[in-house]
Each structure stands twice: as C-alpha cells, then as structure tokens.
Design a protein around this motif. Structure first.
Motif, PDB file in Angstrom:
ATOM      1  N   ASP A  62       4.199  -6.325  -6.920  1.00 34.53           N
ATOM      2  CA  ASP A  62       5.371  -6.010  -8.194  1.00 34.53           C
ATOM      3  C   ASP A  62       5.355  -7.783  -8.504  1.00 34.53           C
ATOM      4  O   ASP A  62       5.306  -8.177  -7.409  1.00 34.53           O
ATOM      5  N   SER A  63       6.033  -8.252  -9.144  1.00 35.33           N
ATOM      6  CA  SER A  63       6.399  -9.247  -9.834  1.00 35.33           C
ATOM      7  C   SER A  63       7.632 -10.441  -9.400  1.00 35.33           C
ATOM      8  O   SER A  63       7.468 -10.758  -9.433  1.00 35.33           O
ATOM      9  N   ALA A  71       7.765   3.018  -8.487  1.00 40.60           N
ATOM     10  CA  ALA A  71       8.482   1.581  -9.544  1.00 40.60           C
ATOM     11  C   ALA A  71       7.218   0.720  -9.840  1.00 40.60           C
ATOM     12  O   ALA A  71       7.422   0.290 -10.718  1.00 40.60           O
ATOM     13  N   SER A  72       6.540  -0.407  -9.021  1.00 43.44           N
ATOM     14  CA  SER A  72       5.858  -1.269  -9.298  1.00 43.44           C
ATOM     15  C   SER A  72       4.626  -1.063 -10.436  1.00 43.44           C
ATOM     16  O   SER A  72       4.470  -0.067 -10.740  1.00 43.44           O
ATOM     17  N   ASN A  73       4.386  -2.384 -10.942  1.00 45.70           N
ATOM     18  CA  ASN A  73       4.090  -1.729 -12.434  1.00 45.70           C
ATOM     19  C   ASN A  73       2.491  -1.555 -11.958  1.00 45.70           C
ATOM     20  O   ASN A  73       1.909  -2.138 -13.251  1.00 45.70           O
ATOM     21  N   TYR A  74       1.878  -2.683 -10.788  1.00 40.97           N
ATOM     22  CA  TYR A  74       0.550  -2.575 -11.335  1.00 40.97           C
ATOM     23  C   TYR A  74       0.063  -1.964  -9.839  1.00 40.97           C
ATOM     24  O   TYR A  74      -0.006  -1.989  -8.695  1.00 40.97           O
ATOM     25  N   TRP A 100       0.924  -1.170   0.347  1.00 40.49           N
ATOM     26  CA  TRP A 100      -0.222   0.342  -0.532  1.00 40.49           C
ATOM     27  C   TRP A 100       1.501   1.481  -0.007  1.00 40.49           C
ATOM     28  O   TRP A 100       1.849   1.597   0.445  1.00 40.49           O
ATOM     29  N   PHE A 101       0.157   2.047  -1.122  1.00 37.36           N
ATOM     30  CA  PHE A 101       1.168   3.525  -1.062  1.00 37.36           C
ATOM     31  C   PHE A 101       0.065   4.102  -0.677  1.00 37.36           C
ATOM     32  O   PHE A 101      -1.277   4.671  -0.699  1.00 37.36           O
ATOM     33  N   ARG A 102      -0.058   5.723  -0.096  1.00 37.96           N
ATOM     34  CA  ARG A 102      -1.694   6.695   0.592  1.00 37.96           C
ATOM     35  C   ARG A 102      -0.283   8.083  -0.607  1.00 37.96           C
ATOM     36  O   ARG A 102       0.429   8.006  -0.953  1.00 37.96           O
ATOM     37  N   GLN A 103      -1.246   9.194  -0.792  1.00 44.16           N
ATOM     38  CA  GLN A 103      -0.900  10.411  -1.652  1.00 44.16           C
ATOM     39  C   GLN A 103      -1.687  11.430  -1.216  1.00 44.16           C
ATOM     40  O   GLN A 103      -3.112  10.837  -0.886  1.00 44.16           O
ATOM     41  N   ALA A 104      -0.761  12.287   0.519  1.00 46.38           N
ATOM     42  CA  ALA A 104      -2.211  13.187   0.361  1.00 46.38           C
ATOM     43  C   ALA A 104      -2.069  14.511  -0.293  1.00 46.38           C
ATOM     44  O   ALA A 104      -1.680  14.494  -0.997  1.00 46.38           O
ATOM     45  N   PRO A 105      -3.016  15.165  -0.963  1.00 47.25           N
ATOM     46  CA  PRO A 105      -3.291  16.434  -1.445  1.00 47.25           C
ATOM     47  C   PRO A 105      -2.447  16.891  -1.397  1.00 47.25           C
ATOM     48  O   PRO A 105      -1.925  17.829  -0.421  1.00 47.25           O
ATOM     49  N   GLY A 106      -1.480  17.309  -2.456  1.00 53.71           N
ATOM     50  CA  GLY A 106      -0.327  18.529  -2.626  1.00 53.71           C
ATOM     51  C   GLY A 106       1.036  17.868  -1.962  1.00 53.71           C
ATOM     52  O   GLY A 106       2.224  18.203  -2.252  1.00 53.71           O
ATOM     53  N   LYS A 107       1.096  16.257  -1.859  1.00 55.62           N
ATOM     54  CA  LYS A 107       2.244  15.380  -1.531  1.00 55.62           C
ATOM     55  C   LYS A 107       2.353  14.378  -2.642  1.00 55.62           C
ATOM     56  O   LYS A 107       1.818  14.053  -3.147  1.00 55.62           O
ATOM     57  N   GLU A 108       3.864  14.119  -2.589  1.00 53.56           N
ATOM     58  CA  GLU A 108       3.898  12.602  -3.372  1.00 53.56           C
ATOM     59  C   GLU A 108       3.816  11.289  -3.132  1.00 53.56           C
ATOM     60  O   GLU A 108       3.067  11.285  -1.446  1.00 53.56           O
ATOM     61  N   ARG A 109       3.561  10.871  -3.726  1.00 58.86           N
ATOM     62  CA  ARG A 109       2.897   9.179  -3.127  1.00 58.86           C
ATOM     63  C   ARG A 109       3.587   8.891  -2.400  1.00 58.86           C
ATOM     64  O   ARG A 109       5.302   8.714  -2.307  1.00 58.86           O
TER      65      ARG A 109
END
Length: 120
Positions: free
Chosen positions: A98-99, A106-109, A35-44
């Motif tokens: 990521d497989s 940089a994961s692909n899915y 899991w990743f997250r992205q807040a408004p105005g910030k990078e993932r």
C-alpha cells in the motif's frame, strides 16, 4: 508494483517456513508491506504488517510470538518467518502493498498467493 510470493509448502505441525515476496515496479520503499491469509471457506485475514523503513511490525494475535515479518529494501523483498506452525495456519498467504497507509484488506496491490499446508 508487482508482487510475487514464494516459499510456501507442506510442513508438519511445529515446523517452520519462510515466505518471500519479491516486488518490482515502483520504488519498494514507497510501500507499506504486509501479509494476509485465507483459509478454505473463510475470509481473508490480516497476518502481519511492516512500515516502509522496516520498523513498527504489527501482528495478528493468532501469530504473535510465532511469526516475524521483515523486509530487505536493497532486495525489494519482504519476508514472513513462520515458526511453530499449527494446522490452523493452513491457508493461502498473500503479500500486499500500500502506497498511502499501513496495509489493510483494501490495499491496492496483491500477489497471487502461496499455499501453506500444516499437517498434524
């Protein structure tokens, strides 16, 4: 692999949510998940990751001790249990697969994301 997140919503500070990510397509056990997250105005940013077998969970320091990642390979689903939520956890949460290696930016899915909003 196709990824669909669910379980986001609005919760008060101190509350809990459980996110789910359902995978379809190739064999689920072929993928590292996370899991990743992205807040408004910030990078993932990275939140949590889990190996193909369900072991070796890894967490961002900001969520360690509050969030738990798990996977059910029989249901092709990965979960993120989020406890003691704080306003700074507000973000769109993305499931990723990521497989070839543990998940990174940089994961692909990627899934489409689910919004988590924590009110103070």
């Amino acid at each position: 692999v196709q990824l669909v997140e669910s379980g986001g919503g609005l919760v008060q500070a101190g509350g809990s949510l459980r996110l789910s990510c359902a995978a379809s397509g190739r064999t689920f056990t072929s993928y590292f998940m996370g899991w990743f997250r992205q807040a408004p105005g910030k990078e993932r940013e990275f939140v949590a990751a889990i190996s193909k077998s369900g072991g070796s969970p890894d967490y961002a320091d900001s969520v360690k001790g509050r969030f738990t990642i798990s996977r059910d390979n029989a249901k092709n689903t990965v979960y993120l249990q989020m406890n003691s939520l704080q306003p700074e956890d507000t973000a769109v949460y993305y499931c990723t697969a990521d497989s070839t290696r543990p998940v990174t930016i940089a994961s692909n899915y990627w899934g489409q994301g689910t919004q988590v909003t924590v009110s103070s």
